[in-house]
Design a protein around this motif. Sequence first.
Motif, PDB file in Angstrom:
ATOM      1  N   CYS A 231     -21.655  10.572  11.282  1.00 41.63           N
ATOM      2  CA  CYS A 231     -21.130  11.108  10.023  1.00 41.63           C
ATOM      3  C   CYS A 231     -19.708  10.580   9.833  1.00 41.63           C
ATOM      4  O   CYS A 231     -19.020  10.302  10.814  1.00 41.63           O
ATOM      5  CB  CYS A 231     -21.022  12.633  10.083  1.00 41.63           C
ATOM      6  SG  CYS A 231     -22.568  13.516  10.280  1.00 41.63           S
ATOM      7  N   ILE A 232     -19.269  10.520   8.591  1.00 41.65           N
ATOM      8  CA  ILE A 232     -17.839  10.379   8.353  1.00 41.65           C
ATOM      9  C   ILE A 232     -17.254  11.764   8.594  1.00 41.65           C
ATOM     10  O   ILE A 232     -17.645  12.723   7.939  1.00 41.65           O
ATOM     11  CB  ILE A 232     -17.537   9.911   6.916  1.00 41.65           C
ATOM     12  CG1 ILE A 232     -18.194   8.543   6.651  1.00 41.65           C
ATOM     13  CG2 ILE A 232     -16.023   9.829   6.692  1.00 41.65           C
ATOM     14  CD1 ILE A 232     -17.971   8.023   5.230  1.00 41.65           C
ATOM     15  N   ASP A 233     -16.376  11.867   9.574  1.00 40.70           N
ATOM     16  CA  ASP A 233     -15.893  13.191   9.975  1.00 40.70           C
ATOM     17  C   ASP A 233     -14.428  13.349   9.562  1.00 40.70           C
ATOM     18  O   ASP A 233     -13.622  12.451   9.790  1.00 40.70           O
ATOM     19  CB  ASP A 233     -16.046  13.356  11.492  1.00 40.70           C
ATOM     20  CG  ASP A 233     -16.086  14.822  11.911  1.00 40.70           C
ATOM     21  OD1 ASP A 233     -15.311  15.623  11.361  1.00 40.70           O
ATOM     22  OD2 ASP A 233     -16.896  15.162  12.791  1.00 40.70           O
ATOM     23  N   VAL A 234     -14.109  14.460   8.949  1.00 39.26           N
ATOM     24  CA  VAL A 234     -12.704  14.741   8.597  1.00 39.26           C
ATOM     25  C   VAL A 234     -12.066  15.676   9.623  1.00 39.26           C
ATOM     26  O   VAL A 234     -10.911  16.065   9.469  1.00 39.26           O
ATOM     27  CB  VAL A 234     -12.575  15.339   7.178  1.00 39.26           C
ATOM     28  CG1 VAL A 234     -13.127  14.376   6.140  1.00 39.26           C
ATOM     29  CG2 VAL A 234     -13.262  16.696   7.081  1.00 39.26           C
TER      30      VAL A 234
ATOM     31  N   THR B   9      -3.412   4.530   8.999  1.00 44.55           N
ATOM     32  CA  THR B   9      -3.947   5.148   7.782  1.00 44.55           C
ATOM     33  C   THR B   9      -2.848   5.730   6.903  1.00 44.55           C
ATOM     34  O   THR B   9      -2.864   5.565   5.682  1.00 44.55           O
ATOM     35  CB  THR B   9      -4.952   6.269   8.161  1.00 44.55           C
ATOM     36  OG1 THR B   9      -5.996   5.692   8.955  1.00 44.55           O
ATOM     37  CG2 THR B   9      -5.557   6.908   6.918  1.00 44.55           C
TER      38      THR B   9
ATOM     39  N   VAL C 181     -11.252   1.143   8.370  1.00 47.51           N
ATOM     40  CA  VAL C 181     -12.191   2.216   8.671  1.00 47.51           C
ATOM     41  C   VAL C 181     -12.247   2.367  10.187  1.00 47.51           C
ATOM     42  O   VAL C 181     -12.363   1.373  10.908  1.00 47.51           O
ATOM     43  CB  VAL C 181     -13.594   1.872   8.121  1.00 47.51           C
ATOM     44  CG1 VAL C 181     -14.635   2.861   8.637  1.00 47.51           C
ATOM     45  CG2 VAL C 181     -13.580   1.866   6.596  1.00 47.51           C
TER      46      VAL C 181
ATOM     47  N   ASN D  68     -15.217   6.525  15.624  1.00 49.31           N
ATOM     48  CA  ASN D  68     -14.950   7.286  16.844  1.00 49.31           C
ATOM     49  C   ASN D  68     -16.163   7.183  17.766  1.00 49.31           C
ATOM     50  O   ASN D  68     -17.196   7.786  17.527  1.00 49.31           O
ATOM     51  CB  ASN D  68     -14.658   8.743  16.480  1.00 49.31           C
ATOM     52  CG  ASN D  68     -14.329   9.590  17.707  1.00 49.31           C
ATOM     53  OD1 ASN D  68     -14.501   9.168  18.842  1.00 49.31           O
ATOM     54  ND2 ASN D  68     -13.849  10.803  17.465  1.00 49.31           N
TER      55      ASN D  68
ATOM     56  N   PRO E 198      -9.493  13.063  16.251  1.00 45.38           N
ATOM     57  CA  PRO E 198      -8.551  12.270  15.454  1.00 45.38           C
ATOM     58  C   PRO E 198      -7.920  13.103  14.341  1.00 45.38           C
ATOM     59  O   PRO E 198      -8.404  14.178  13.990  1.00 45.38           O
ATOM     60  CB  PRO E 198      -9.437  11.170  14.857  1.00 45.38           C
ATOM     61  CG  PRO E 198     -10.600  11.083  15.786  1.00 45.38           C
ATOM     62  CD  PRO E 198     -10.833  12.485  16.254  1.00 45.38           C
TER      63      PRO E 198
ATOM     64  N   PRO F 226      -9.809  10.785   8.921  1.00 42.15           N
ATOM     65  CA  PRO F 226     -11.267  10.661   8.933  1.00 42.15           C
ATOM     66  C   PRO F 226     -11.744   9.417   9.679  1.00 42.15           C
ATOM     67  O   PRO F 226     -11.139   8.362   9.595  1.00 42.15           O
ATOM     68  CB  PRO F 226     -11.613  10.555   7.440  1.00 42.15           C
ATOM     69  CG  PRO F 226     -10.486  11.226   6.731  1.00 42.15           C
ATOM     70  CD  PRO F 226      -9.268  10.913   7.556  1.00 42.15           C
ATOM     71  N   CYS F 227     -12.818   9.572  10.415  1.00 39.59           N
ATOM     72  CA  CYS F 227     -13.463   8.461  11.127  1.00 39.59           C
ATOM     73  C   CYS F 227     -14.970   8.563  10.918  1.00 39.59           C
ATOM     74  O   CYS F 227     -15.485   9.659  10.721  1.00 39.59           O
ATOM     75  CB  CYS F 227     -13.241   8.567  12.636  1.00 39.59           C
ATOM     76  SG  CYS F 227     -11.538   8.476  13.185  1.00 39.59           S
ATOM     77  N   ILE F 228     -15.658   7.440  11.019  1.00 43.23           N
ATOM     78  CA  ILE F 228     -17.109   7.503  11.191  1.00 43.23           C
ATOM     79  C   ILE F 228     -17.331   7.883  12.645  1.00 43.23           C
ATOM     80  O   ILE F 228     -16.903   7.175  13.549  1.00 43.23           O
ATOM     81  CB  ILE F 228     -17.782   6.152  10.875  1.00 43.23           C
ATOM     82  CG1 ILE F 228     -17.496   5.734   9.430  1.00 43.23           C
ATOM     83  CG2 ILE F 228     -19.293   6.244  11.128  1.00 43.23           C
ATOM     84  CD1 ILE F 228     -18.097   4.377   9.053  1.00 43.23           C
ATOM     85  N   ASP F 229     -17.935   9.040  12.866  1.00 48.84           N
ATOM     86  CA  ASP F 229     -18.051   9.551  14.231  1.00 48.84           C
ATOM     87  C   ASP F 229     -19.502   9.459  14.701  1.00 48.84           C
ATOM     88  O   ASP F 229     -20.418   9.845  13.983  1.00 48.84           O
ATOM     89  CB  ASP F 229     -17.560  11.013  14.274  1.00 48.84           C
ATOM     90  CG  ASP F 229     -17.136  11.435  15.666  1.00 48.84           C
ATOM     91  OD1 ASP F 229     -17.832  11.072  16.638  1.00 48.84           O
ATOM     92  OD2 ASP F 229     -16.105  12.121  15.785  1.00 48.84           O
TER      93      ASP F 229
END
Lengths: 338, 338
Positions: free
Chosen positions: A106-109, B56, B92, B95, B102, B105-108
């Motif tokens: 997921c894109i995690d915030v 970022t 982008v 993680n 973090p 936001p990251c793609i986790d």
Amino acid sequence: MDMAFLSEFPSIEFSRPLFASVLGNTALSMVPGVSGAGPSPKKTVFTPILDAEMITTGAITSMPLKPNTPTGCPTPAVITRAMATLTGIEPVFVNAGLFNPPTVPCIDVYGAPGGDPREGDAVPAARDLLTAGERVGRILSRCADFLVLGECVPGGTTTALCVLRALGYEARVSSSFVENPVHLKEEICEYVLEKVEREGATDALDVVRIGGDPMMPVAAGIASTFEGTLVFAGGTQMLAVDAVLKGLGRSMVPLATTEYVRTDASANFEEAVAAVGAKAYYVDPDFGTIGDAGIGRYCEGEVKEGMGAGGAMFLARVMGYSAEEIRSAILSTVISFR
Amino acid sequence: MDMAFLSEFPSIEFSRPLFASVLGNTALSMVPGVSGAGPSPKKTVFTPILDAEMITTGAITSMPLKPNTPTGCPTPAVITRAMATLTGIEPVFVNAGLFNPPTVPCIDVYGAPGGDPREGDAVPAARDLLTAGERVGRILSRCADFLVLGECVPGGTTTALCVLRALGYEARVSSSFVENPVHLKEEICEYVLEKVEREGATDALDVVRIGGDPMMPVAAGIASTFEGTLVFAGGTQMLAVDAVLKGLGRSMVPLATTEYVRTDASANFEEAVAAVGAKAYYVDPDFGTIGDAGIGRYCEGEVKEGMGAGGAMFLARVMGYSAEEIRSAILSTVISFR
């Protein structure tokens, strides 16, 4: 059939369509009677994770469950999965704040799940989540020029009720229960309204902080920075995001939801949309004639909407798939999960 | 100047370039002497988070730190930040597995940080992380047709050494220390090689499981499914990912790194690249003449590379920015953090 499938056919030019969904939890879904989105109140918090897993991988393997409600009705995520398969668009999920880690990327915030507003601020980090959502909107702007953005927040119709009311709209809210637990929701809402008044909160983000859920500021942030055409997939919950956007003095986003949300007698969706000043597209998949008794119960007011299912059908139709192609894709996906 | 800035100017057609970086931790970075990427061994694990935050947002606000090494040398992330500002490409982050959440936001992929291989498997979920990386590669394919993919894993040159050796390559590895702590790394590597032999592990993913870090399978997964042109940004660590890809029978990816990695006398990067059968582009920003003593020390072997800095400069140059524009953007960013 095709004439009635969409209440209105929008004129949108795009070359890179995308479906995304914001996942979130609120502690309210664990209060018995608030949410029907899960096999038990405690387990409702897993629904966003299991839905995302099923839509991404085509199956739920992390728990011994089928994507059906306790009464045997296919969950709306099944519709969203069918549309992902039909259109070839792999949905992107945004984690706004969940109690447990998702099983697919997921894109995690890095937000926290929402709290019970009766025990303290529901979303203390509302402002940070708006900023994070704005960052996500910039990322998604690289990925698509037409984005349909849904949500999955069990208990989220209650937080939507709280936020809409606190922002001054006379909303009644839809529910995934046939018997809408109106009294419990009203009670929670009363509490939030009193706190908003006590604090003299007028800023939309303060209202979200007091009684909303983490999906709301994240979706509002995405809407603020997404550069292409954006449509919200959902009913009351996404309407609450529009009300937040309006409160922030930002542009509202048109909604796409199912006909079953519009005709929910316990709610007043069209009136609330008009009060907020938003615009809604309605999708009528005519599930009563689709050939599956479970999904046919959507017509009787069970489930109605969720995981952006209405918007996912809207997207498929706007991409040029016919109503019959859409219905047939849904039926075969439903059958595969029986 | 321009002739020498890139060792070779690639012919790549693209319209939507993107820079992304895979963040990860390994417990090895907390072993005193393994990693110089942080103010103390314990704090090295925060470096990916602080780098991502700085790139970022343009500042580190979550901790009272400047993006400089303990000796006052600007971190490579400053270079990556300068390139993001110059090109307008907001990086982008992915993680792959960190000890802490973090701040942006990251793609986790919801992976765990890597363990110390002397205490058990370093990456038990290597296979799942490859699958998750493949999903991320499909998401990124929607966002870009030219992707430069870097990494930030403190302690990652040691895991790279372990994996390259275990896969049969006579690598010596570069380090961000001027005095490369070769003996400690060799000791850890000996341990991994013995375990790989004891288990009879020949599969590249088993080698990652035993002695790698979570970045490796995630980056390998992204490389496996990304549909556009892909370039790895980094030295030994991304070369290890190429070795994993080769071991899996998948296509390798060209590397872009700094001239300082190539000329590191304690390593043998070019030989290792040739042994693996990969291809590398070298970026020579001539930091000795840029006008900042701190970043000038890159020429003396301090830092050399990190957070895809070499690849970020490569991307800017391929996008058409001149060597002088790139150097000037770096200098003004460095000055802003003094």
